[in-house]
Every structure is written in C-alpha cells, then in structure tokens.
Write a protein that holds these residues in place. Structure first.
Motif: not given
Length: 156
Positions: A11, A15, A101, A104
C-alpha cells in the motif's frame, strides 16, 4: 514475512509511486501478492475459504497476466517474501483495502493514458482487481458466518 506486513508495504509503495511505469509495477506486485495469499489460504486457511481462495488465486493471476511483467529481482518480489498468513480475517481486510486502492490507481492511470494499449491494459486490470476484491469480500462473509454458527448451505 507475514501477509499483513507485506500488504502494508504494498500500500505504501503504491501510494508513493509517481509515474505510470511505477504504478503499473506496484499494481502487478499487489496482484502477485493477492495470488500468493489466495494460494496460502487455499492450502492452509480455514476449510470454508478454500474454494474461494482458489478463485482469488486465479483472478489475481489474471490481474498479473493482463499487465506487462515488470523487471523485478526475485528478492524484491513481495509475493515471494510471504512466509505466513497470520490472522486470516486481518489479512483479508487489509488485502481488500489494497485491491481497492489498486483499482483507484488504475482508474487514474487509464484516464491519463496517452495510448490505447495502456488504457485497455488498465481497464482489464481494473476488472481483475475488482473481481479479486469481490472474492475477498465473499471470504470475509464466510468467515463471519462461520463465527456466528450459520451453516454454509443456509447462508444467503
């Protein structure tokens, strides 16, 4: 390394990725990790999850297959670092978040794609991530039903 730690690492890497090649690499890493977690759950997880876990393995494998394989050293492949699942529920909750995520990030990448090939690669990877996330939700539901003592054949 345990599943939750690897998911958290993925994650953060997703990011922190900046350009399209980095994002695609992290998406591929996340799908490979989901595939590895599915395989572990199919073999070592709770019996009621084994069929769904095999499905997750297949779907996540498809997610890797629609993307160009990044040039990653084996030592840097997070899926290869998976040594234990830990708590299945926690791993699945975290994995579901990671797959959300991923979706997205892929939508953003698809919207900014300059070429049709990248766009369609993203679209297929979005589908694979979404289906993998649905499978994770199904497994979480089965875990909850098992804890409540609801027989599987009576579950909605």
């Amino acid at each position: 390394m345990d599943a939750v730690r690897l998911i958290v690492t993925s994650r953060r890497a997703l990011v922190g990725s900046g350009d399209a090649p980095q994002i695609m690499t992290e998406v591929w890493q996340a799908q490979a990790l989901a595939q590895a977690i599915g395989s572990r759950l199919a073999v070592f997880g709770p019996p009621q999850l084994r069929g769904e876990a095999l499905g997750l393995t297949e779907l996540a494998g498809r997610g890797c297959g629609v993307l160009d394989r990044p040039d990653i050293e084996t030592a840097d492949l997070r899926a290869a670092q998976l040594t234990e699942l830990g708590d299945a529920r926690q791993a699945l909750v975290c994995l579901g978040g990671l797959l959300g995520e991923v979706g997205i990030a892929l939508v953003g990448l698809a919207c900014a794609a300059d070429d049709e090939g990248t766009y369609w690669q993203c679209m297929e990877a979005i589908d694979a991530a979404d289906e993998s996330r649905d499978r994770v939700r199904d497994m979480l539901r089965k875990l909850a039903e098992g804890e409540q003592g609801v027989p599987e054949r009576e579950a909605g």
